[in-house]
Design a protein around this motif. Sequence first.
Motif, PDB file in Angstrom:
ATOM      1  N   ARG A   1      -2.163  -0.892   3.386  1.00 22.28           N
ATOM      2  CA  ARG A   1      -2.762  -1.117   2.079  1.00 22.28           C
ATOM      3  C   ARG A   1      -4.252  -0.771   2.101  1.00 22.28           C
ATOM      4  O   ARG A   1      -4.766  -0.144   1.157  1.00 22.28           O
TER       5      ARG A   1
ATOM      6  N   GLU B   1       2.506  -0.728  -1.167  1.00 22.02           N
ATOM      7  CA  GLU B   1       2.348  -0.378  -2.577  1.00 22.02           C
ATOM      8  C   GLU B   1       3.121  -1.322  -3.474  1.00 22.02           C
ATOM      9  O   GLU B   1       2.631  -1.742  -4.524  1.00 22.02           O
TER      10      GLU B   1
ATOM     11  N   ASP C   1       2.428   1.740  -8.289  1.00 24.57           N
ATOM     12  CA  ASP C   1       0.995   1.451  -8.290  1.00 24.57           C
ATOM     13  C   ASP C   1       0.214   2.737  -8.598  1.00 24.57           C
ATOM     14  O   ASP C   1      -0.300   3.412  -7.700  1.00 24.57           O
TER      15      ASP C   1
ATOM     16  N   LEU D   1      -3.523   3.587  -7.354  1.00 23.23           N
ATOM     17  CA  LEU D   1      -3.860   4.146  -6.042  1.00 23.23           C
ATOM     18  C   LEU D   1      -4.294   5.603  -6.188  1.00 23.23           C
ATOM     19  O   LEU D   1      -5.058   6.125  -5.366  1.00 23.23           O
TER      20      LEU D   1
END
Length: 526
Positions: free
Chosen positions: A153, A218, A300, A303
């Motif tokens: 992450r 994610e 996500d 990102l």
Amino acid sequence: MWKRKVIKKKAMALMKQGYFRILPVCFLIAMLTTAYSFSTTFLNLQISSGSLGNDAAYVSGIPNSEAVLDMAVHLLEGTPLSGALNGILYDSLSMIIDLFSTNISVFFSFIRTANYFLTGEFSSALIFSIVSILFALFYQVFISNILLIGEKRFFMENRNYPQTAISKIFFLYKLRYLRHPAWIMFSRTLFQSVWNLTIVGGIIKHYEYILIPYILAENPKISRKDAFFLSKQLMRRNKRKFFLLDLSFLGWHILSLFTLGLLDLLFVNPYITSCRTELYATLRRNYVLSRSAKYEELNDSYLEHVPSDDELLIIKALYDDSQGPYTKISYFAPEQYPVFLFSVQPPLKAVRSPLKADRRYDLLSYLFLFPAFSIFGWVLEAVINLINRGVIQSHTPLYGPWILLYGIYGILILFLLKRLIRKPVAVFLLNALLYSLLEYFINLGTELASGEGLRNYSEFLLNLDGKVYLGGTIAFALIGCAFLYYLAPRWADRYMKLGHSKRILLCTVLYILLIADIVFSVCISS
């Protein structure tokens, strides 16, 4: 399609941009998990080891190599190969196993326990050895695997958010969302272990499962079936190219052998992880754009797309406050991922005001923290020894559950380093220096008084007169940082919630027990 040179070029640019944030993350992962076992070899390399073959050897702890090779000797006994494991071959295998393994491992805990059954020596130590397997399993499932997801992450966010905090590796703990990702990672390890028995199948499945931690980083809520499916789909027709990418780092690994893992720690691990992160981002982007099966689970979008300040304000105004507590404490950290938009939100009770590590401590708090940290040190060493050696054992001359070195060290860093709290690198280095001086002079004083030092590190390669060694210094510096930034303020907050009379009573009881233990230990030893 992707090209290896492009991936490496992007990874190197990422390294140059945020090396001094990436390096501490890889260092913490190397120290706290089994991911980069070779990287810490130079810290803990032992230049000699004890004899093998009796119960005392297992109680005092033996290297992984001796546990494995001792089992091999028992299994090969009476066969034509029984005399093969000796001399140069034995020493070579020992070095390879110890260089590329870690003691915090279910596998090696199991090997140590299995040796008891092979030797037929059933004692109380066998029970501790079985318990050590359970502790190692717990550590692997709920600490090591969770931190590995946190590492992924951090790297994924750091690509587009230059001020990503190092503490991002603990994001699942902050969300209080552990069981589901832990179960998926455990399943991955279990399936991988079974496939490893086929050798070729193990290599194929290694690359087929390799993106599961990224997918969980994610979307921690993804189902186990979908996580495996997406990793398989993303790696479809990419396994061979990924293997060649890994093979291209072989020269760096060989070069790192001459530094006993130091080069891995300082450069190779950050570089490889940056390359893999860039590769995941590329594969993920292509998969989402193609609208392939289950692409919506890669949910996500922030990102890839960094929202502007105006976008954040508009999203915030339209956002449903019932979605999660982060929306109740609206904040927009510059160049950091907008956490209130993440798909998983922490429970309300988990959202607390930030700890004030630079807070003031009153006299009663200092008096409480000294025995509290001493007890914490005893518990920590007991658990580590239980996992590594299958025995509850702590280096302390006292009979009670305290190691005063921890308490003295903790109070000293609170006094001396609190003003530098906003400079974590300086705090870490001064922690290491302070602990080295403290342990050296305590061991020296003990040796002058009784003829024997409290701890003897003469077996370790990087030691100073056998009284202190580099691996222990760095481990203690990390523990000191945890105490200064988290444990001390958290414990002090809870201690202050007690009434004044209860705080005095608690301190009185702790010190009566401690003084009684010291007097009893001195009387027994004399």
